[in-house]
Design an enzyme around this catalytic site. Structure first.
Site, PDB file in Angstrom:
ATOM      1  N   ASN A   1      -9.352  28.572  -3.055  1.00  0.00           N
ATOM      2  CA  ASN A   1      -9.792  29.520  -2.029  1.00  0.00           C
ATOM      3  C   ASN A   1     -10.250  28.817  -0.753  1.00  0.00           C
ATOM      4  O   ASN A   1     -11.189  29.281  -0.081  1.00  0.00           O
ATOM      5  CB  ASN A   1     -10.906  30.427  -2.571  1.00  0.00           C
ATOM      6  CG  ASN A   1     -10.343  31.714  -3.157  1.00  0.00           C
ATOM      7  OD1 ASN A   1      -9.446  32.315  -2.579  1.00  0.00           O
ATOM      8  ND2 ASN A   1     -10.853  32.111  -4.304  1.00  0.00           N
TER       9      ASN A   1
ATOM     10  N   ASP B   1      -6.693  27.486  -7.852  1.00  0.00           N
ATOM     11  CA  ASP B   1      -6.854  28.268  -6.631  1.00  0.00           C
ATOM     12  C   ASP B   1      -8.243  27.922  -6.104  1.00  0.00           C
ATOM     13  O   ASP B   1      -9.245  28.366  -6.649  1.00  0.00           O
ATOM     14  CB  ASP B   1      -6.736  29.764  -6.946  1.00  0.00           C
ATOM     15  CG  ASP B   1      -7.016  30.654  -5.740  1.00  0.00           C
ATOM     16  OD1 ASP B   1      -7.320  30.113  -4.654  1.00  0.00           O
ATOM     17  OD2 ASP B   1      -6.935  31.885  -5.882  1.00  0.00           O
TER      18      ASP B   1
ATOM     19  N   GLU C   1      -6.643  33.767 -12.914  1.00  0.00           N
ATOM     20  CA  GLU C   1      -6.642  35.234 -12.991  1.00  0.00           C
ATOM     21  C   GLU C   1      -5.766  35.724 -14.145  1.00  0.00           C
ATOM     22  O   GLU C   1      -4.910  36.594 -13.987  1.00  0.00           O
ATOM     23  CB  GLU C   1      -6.206  35.870 -11.654  1.00  0.00           C
ATOM     24  CG  GLU C   1      -7.212  35.675 -10.544  1.00  0.00           C
ATOM     25  CD  GLU C   1      -7.009  36.619  -9.361  1.00  0.00           C
ATOM     26  OE1 GLU C   1      -6.380  37.689  -9.542  1.00  0.00           O
ATOM     27  OE2 GLU C   1      -7.511  36.306  -8.266  1.00  0.00           O
TER      28      GLU C   1
END
Length: 324
Positions: A212, A210, A57
């Site tokens: 998730n 990440d 991100e």
């Protein structure tokens, strides 16, 4: 050397109506602003003194205007940035230029790549019975970043550093499992071709990001056990897109640096482990991990992000020693 994986929370998601009023409404308005958060984040990153950063991100403007000046110029690091689909954020991998040399780097949209990549065709063909599944999988903007580094201290040693941020949706365990399955096929293909191209067998794998996915999901099983059977529960996370007669295998001996007993995403109503540093255990010895913040610290301002923490994720750091 020390490796860090960190989802730094893109301004593209935080500074929105939903971000301010729903997702992070417990965070003061001034503290969700990128001009405030990036100062905390830069101080945090510099303080970690890592040799390799795998970041998720990462806004383009933050990469260009903040990370490059601070990590690049002040910490003697080089950064590679790959966008995620058409969004203004993506993946960034930084490494210390006094310890590593950049040999090659790639940024692949997983959904697009599997349509034509030769190594992916056997698995991709198994999904064709379900057009809805194929469409949902291939339409994702999920990116895999692959960086090949060479040690300056031990020039015969190469490192493949993979970095990703898998798709988020409550009913998408099957999509994420396919994403990591295809990612490992691609990584294995990269490693094989790098070995041929550079006439070496000494290539080690790090895979950070990440994901998730909580530890009970199939991603941890695939990465650390090397196999997910076709009966695994993740394949049925959405009835209309259920994955049938597919199992996954990967051939690397991988371990999770932190195991599973940590929480890396800490918001109101959700506190779980989603971020991992996977390392090749026959190539590296884990010497230590950096202690996580206490829940008391994380809850001091309800949850994170907060006036003290710039992201809804917590950085994870591991120190690894190269096996001779």
């Amino acid at each position: 050397f020390r490796v860090c994986s960190y989802n730094i929370l893109a301004d593209y998601y935080a500074d929105t109506e939903d971000g301010r009023t729903k997702l992070f409404n417990y965070c003061p308005q001034y503290a969700i602003d990128i001009d405030y958060r990036k100062q905390l984040m830069i101080k945090e990153l510099v303080g970690y003194n890592a040799d390799i950063f795998c970041l998720q991100e990462v806004d383009f403007k933050v990469f260009d205007l903040d990370l490059i000046p601070f990590l690049g110029e002040q910490c003697s690091m080089h950064g590679v940035h790959n966008k995620k689909g058409t969004t203004p954020e993506g993946l960034a991998t930084f490494f210390r230029t006094d310890r590593f040399e950049l040999i090659e780097s790639y940024g692949l949209n997983i959904g697009e790549t599997v349509k034509t990549h030769a190594a992916c065709q056997e698995l991709f063909e198994k999904l064709q019975y379900n057009p809805q599944l194929v469409t949902r999988f291939t339409d994702r903007s999920t990116t895999l970043q692959v960086v090949l580094l060479r040690s300056k201290e031990f020039p015969e040693k190469y490192f493949v550093v993979a970095n990703t941020h898998l798709y988020f949706h409550p009913d998408a365990d099957h999509i994420r499992l396919l994403q990591i399955g295809f990612s490992m096929i691609l990584v294995e293909d990269f490693v094989m071709k790098f070995k041929e191209k550079f006439a070496t067998s000494d290539i080690s794998l790090l895979f950070c990001g990440d994901f998730n996915s909580v530890p009970e999901c199939g991603i941890l099983k695939l990465m650390t056990e090397g196999f997910v059977p076709e009966t695994f529960i993740d394949w049925n996370s959405k009835k209309e897109e259920a994955v049938r007669e597919v199992d996954l295998r990967q051939s690397f001996n991988m371990k999770s640096a932190y195991g599973t007993n940590i929480k890396t995403n800490f918001t109101v109503g959700f506190k779980e482990c989603l971020d991992y540093i996977f390392y090749q255990s026959d190539k590296f010895t884990l010497t230590k991990v950096i202690e996580m913040p206490s829940e008391e610290d994380l809850e001091a301002h309800t949850a994170i992000p907060s006036v003290s923490f710039p992201s809804d994720h917590i950085a994870i750091l591991a120190e690894l020693k190269i096996v001779p």
